[in-house]
Design a protein around this motif. Structure first.
Motif, PDB file in Angstrom:
ATOM      1  N   ALA A 200      12.064  -1.017  -3.565  1.00 36.29           N
ATOM      2  CA  ALA A 200      11.407  -2.019  -2.481  1.00 36.29           C
ATOM      3  C   ALA A 200      10.005  -1.342  -2.251  1.00 36.29           C
ATOM      4  CB  ALA A 200      12.810  -1.853  -1.636  1.00 36.29           C
ATOM      5  N   ILE A 201      10.038   0.221  -2.313  1.00 36.00           N
ATOM      6  CA  ILE A 201       8.746   0.456  -1.672  1.00 36.00           C
ATOM      7  C   ILE A 201       7.632   0.332  -2.625  1.00 36.00           C
ATOM      8  CG2 ILE A 201       7.354   2.794  -0.989  1.00 36.00           C
ATOM      9  CD1 ILE A 201       9.210   1.581   1.194  1.00 36.00           C
ATOM     10  N   GLU A 202       7.881   0.434  -3.931  1.00 39.17           N
ATOM     11  CA  GLU A 202       6.929  -0.051  -4.923  1.00 39.17           C
ATOM     12  C   GLU A 202       6.536  -1.455  -4.977  1.00 39.17           C
ATOM     13  OE1 GLU A 202       7.976   1.261  -8.841  1.00 39.17           O
ATOM     14  OE2 GLU A 202       6.324   0.334  -9.640  1.00 39.17           O
ATOM     15  N   ARG A 203       7.568  -2.405  -4.418  1.00 37.21           N
ATOM     16  CA  ARG A 203       7.364  -3.807  -4.183  1.00 37.21           C
ATOM     17  C   ARG A 203       6.130  -3.815  -3.003  1.00 37.21           C
ATOM     18  NH1 ARG A 203       9.098  -8.596  -6.225  1.00 37.21           N
ATOM     19  NH2 ARG A 203       7.944 -10.120  -4.928  1.00 37.21           N
ATOM     20  N   VAL A 204       6.393  -3.068  -2.007  1.00 35.33           N
ATOM     21  CA  VAL A 204       5.705  -3.248  -0.839  1.00 35.33           C
ATOM     22  C   VAL A 204       4.108  -2.712  -1.032  1.00 35.33           C
ATOM     23  CG1 VAL A 204       5.019  -2.065   1.350  1.00 35.33           C
ATOM     24  CG2 VAL A 204       7.533  -2.909   0.844  1.00 35.33           C
ATOM     25  N   ILE A 205       4.044  -1.622  -1.695  1.00 33.53           N
ATOM     26  CA  ILE A 205       2.686  -1.366  -2.075  1.00 33.53           C
ATOM     27  C   ILE A 205       1.856  -2.099  -3.087  1.00 33.53           C
ATOM     28  CG2 ILE A 205       1.498   1.003  -3.121  1.00 33.53           C
ATOM     29  CD1 ILE A 205       3.701   2.681  -2.103  1.00 33.53           C
ATOM     30  N   TYR A 206       2.803  -2.376  -3.979  1.00 36.59           N
ATOM     31  CA  TYR A 206       1.997  -3.258  -5.142  1.00 36.59           C
ATOM     32  C   TYR A 206       1.702  -4.812  -4.334  1.00 36.59           C
ATOM     33  CZ  TYR A 206       1.970  -6.598  -9.061  1.00 36.59           C
ATOM     34  OH  TYR A 206       1.014  -7.642  -9.759  1.00 36.59           O
ATOM     35  N   ASN A 207       2.331  -5.244  -3.253  1.00 40.12           N
ATOM     36  CA  ASN A 207       1.752  -6.370  -2.704  1.00 40.12           C
ATOM     37  C   ASN A 207       0.749  -6.139  -1.665  1.00 40.12           C
ATOM     38  OD1 ASN A 207       4.153  -7.906  -3.850  1.00 40.12           O
ATOM     39  ND2 ASN A 207       5.147  -8.387  -2.001  1.00 40.12           N
ATOM     40  N   ILE A 224      -7.215   3.933  -0.261  1.00 40.70           N
ATOM     41  CA  ILE A 224      -5.512   4.169   0.119  1.00 40.70           C
ATOM     42  C   ILE A 224      -5.551   5.450   0.600  1.00 40.70           C
ATOM     43  CG2 ILE A 224      -3.507   4.220  -0.884  1.00 40.70           C
ATOM     44  CD1 ILE A 224      -4.618   2.731  -3.297  1.00 40.70           C
ATOM     45  N   ILE A 225      -4.813   5.669   1.968  1.00 41.24           N
ATOM     46  CA  ILE A 225      -4.719   6.893   2.481  1.00 41.24           C
ATOM     47  C   ILE A 225      -3.270   7.397   2.768  1.00 41.24           C
ATOM     48  CG2 ILE A 225      -5.517   8.410   4.405  1.00 41.24           C
ATOM     49  CD1 ILE A 225      -7.503   5.923   4.966  1.00 41.24           C
ATOM     50  N   THR A 226      -2.963   8.543   2.441  1.00 40.44           N
ATOM     51  CA  THR A 226      -1.380   9.033   2.741  1.00 40.44           C
ATOM     52  C   THR A 226      -1.878  10.061   3.696  1.00 40.44           C
ATOM     53  OG1 THR A 226      -1.321  10.570   1.059  1.00 40.44           O
ATOM     54  CG2 THR A 226      -0.491   8.425   0.819  1.00 40.44           C
ATOM     55  N   VAL A 227      -0.962  10.252   4.777  1.00 41.03           N
ATOM     56  CA  VAL A 227      -0.785  11.206   5.705  1.00 41.03           C
ATOM     57  C   VAL A 227       0.601  11.630   6.126  1.00 41.03           C
ATOM     58  CG1 VAL A 227      -3.084  10.738   6.871  1.00 41.03           C
ATOM     59  CG2 VAL A 227      -0.924   9.564   7.701  1.00 41.03           C
ATOM     60  N   VAL A 228       0.912  12.854   6.760  1.00 43.61           N
ATOM     61  CA  VAL A 228       2.044  13.074   7.430  1.00 43.61           C
ATOM     62  C   VAL A 228       1.528  13.053   8.975  1.00 43.61           C
ATOM     63  CG1 VAL A 228       3.787  14.745   7.784  1.00 43.61           C
ATOM     64  CG2 VAL A 228       2.853  14.454   5.416  1.00 43.61           C
ATOM     65  N   ILE A 235       1.067   5.587   5.268  1.00 40.93           N
ATOM     66  CA  ILE A 235       0.463   5.157   4.234  1.00 40.93           C
ATOM     67  C   ILE A 235      -0.328   3.831   4.717  1.00 40.93           C
ATOM     68  CG2 ILE A 235       0.562   3.849   1.720  1.00 40.93           C
ATOM     69  CD1 ILE A 235       3.717   5.705   2.531  1.00 40.93           C
ATOM     70  N   THR A 236      -1.708   3.856   4.344  1.00 35.85           N
ATOM     71  CA  THR A 236      -2.812   2.946   4.582  1.00 35.85           C
ATOM     72  C   THR A 236      -3.323   2.271   3.438  1.00 35.85           C
ATOM     73  OG1 THR A 236      -3.330   4.170   6.528  1.00 35.85           O
ATOM     74  CG2 THR A 236      -4.645   2.519   5.987  1.00 35.85           C
ATOM     75  N   HIS A 301      -1.068  -0.353   7.533  1.00 31.51           N
ATOM     76  CA  HIS A 301      -0.443   0.939   7.877  1.00 31.51           C
ATOM     77  C   HIS A 301       1.215   0.940   7.892  1.00 31.51           C
ATOM     78  CE1 HIS A 301      -0.385   5.058   8.968  1.00 31.51           C
ATOM     79  NE2 HIS A 301       0.478   4.917   9.946  1.00 31.51           N
ATOM     80  N   PHE A 302       1.912   1.501   6.905  1.00 29.40           N
ATOM     81  CA  PHE A 302       3.347   1.730   7.298  1.00 29.40           C
ATOM     82  C   PHE A 302       3.867   3.334   7.462  1.00 29.40           C
ATOM     83  CE2 PHE A 302       5.054   2.257   3.215  1.00 29.40           C
ATOM     84  CZ  PHE A 302       3.840   1.986   2.136  1.00 29.40           C
TER      85      PHE A 302
END
Ligand code: ADP
Length: 309
Positions: A200-207, A224-228, A235-236, A301-302
């Protein structure tokens, strides 16, 4: 004895008066209780028959008033659901019918000779594109209905979300190259393990990435940014493309909503992508937000839960 005789009738009178008062009081109190329940009963029959326009009149501020208010809220929700359902069905029919009409028109033209032979390849290519679109719509619809059916029961696993991002980039590479887009990747660390449903997350990022490419100007950049942050993975996906007008921002999550079909630079798109994304993120009890300015760009951003290991 005399005084007793004197007060006796008064005693009776007061007993009669107080019982009368008690009776009147009980009558009105019961009515206050029964009336709304009777109203609710009648209204629930009307709702069961599929009519959602009527509401209860709220007259009191007590528990009964609160119950009526919640009852009305429930009817509001039912009405909204029903409108969405009808609109969804009519959208699906429209989305499936339009390409089918085109396909039929061209195939008929080829079969009866209205379209000359040298134009066959040209029109068959359009037919092929339309069939691709149709199959895209059907796949998206299946994904949505699977998500709806799954309820809260989707399975979670631990995986590196940055690896998934890399995989999506590889899948979309030809589109990126086609528009000569550069990627600006800012990963927060070597790995970012999250606890989520990988497919499902792959789908989100792909879309999100696909949209960023679709709505970017050629020769642009996608970031594309990733943070904690606050104990969550963030993920942005940001593009510097055509953007979304402010008054459209809240609608983009709706099923089949597209801001303007002609603006989608490759003409593809079903308007289902973002509603799938929203659905997936909500199933994960996480949030997705969007910021956008026309002509400047769009930033989605999610968040995701971090893996506990
Ligand atoms: P579509 O299949 O049309 O891309 P989506 O549900 O993914 O459907 O998106 C809905 C609409 O939101 C798009 O048609 C587009 O108008 C707008 N949109 C989505 N992402 C972007 C973006 N990155 N930039 C500009 N507009 C966007």
């Amino acid at each position: 004895k005399r005084t007793q005789e004197k007060t006796f009738p008064y005693l009776w009178i007061s007993i009669v008066i107080s019982s009368l008062l008690a009776f009147i009081l009980i009558y009105f109190m019961t009515r206050r209780l029964i009336d709304p329940i009777r109203q609710m009963n009648n209204l629930s029959k009307i709702i069961a028959a599929g009519e959602y326009t009527k509401r209860l009149k709220i007259t009191t501020k007590d528990e009964i008033g609160e119950l009526s208010e919640n009852f009305n809220k429930m009817v509001d929700a039912l009405e909204k659901n029903e409108t969405m359902r009808t609109r969804f069905v009519s959208n699906v029919s429209h989305e499936l019918r339009t390409p089918m009409t085109t396909i039929k028109g061209f195939v008929d033209g080829i079969l009866d000779g209205t379209i000359p032979e040298e134009k066959h390849t040209y029109y068959l290519n359009i037919v092929k594109d339309e069939i691709d679109r149709l199959s895209g719509v059907v796949t998206d619809l299946l994904t949505l209905s699977r998500l709806d059916a799954a309820g809260q029961n989707i399975t979670f696993e631990d995986f590196d979300v940055q690896e998934v991002i890399r995989r999506c980039i590889i899948t979309l590479e030809s589109l990126l190259v086609g528009k000569n887009l550069d990627l600006d990747i800012r990963f927060c660390s070597e790995f970012l393990y999250v606890h989520a449903n990988k497919n499902a997350i792959e789908r989100v990022i792909y879309n999100l990435l696909h949209n960023a490419i679709k709505f970017s100007y050629p020769n642009g950049v996608i970031r594309i940014i990733t943070v904690v942050e606050d104990g969550l993975a963030g993920i942005t996906v940001e593009d510097f493309g055509i953007g979304i007008p402010e008054d459209e921002l809240e609608n983009i999550w709706e099923r089949f909503y597209t801001v303007d079909k002609s603006r989608s630079m490759d003409g593809t798109g079903t308007g289902l992508g973002l509603s799938i994304i929203k659905n997936v993120i909500e199933k994960h009890n996480q949030t997705i937000t969007v910021e956008s300015q026309p002509g400047i760009g769009t930033k989605f951003h999610f968040t995701l839960a971090l893996s506990k290991q």
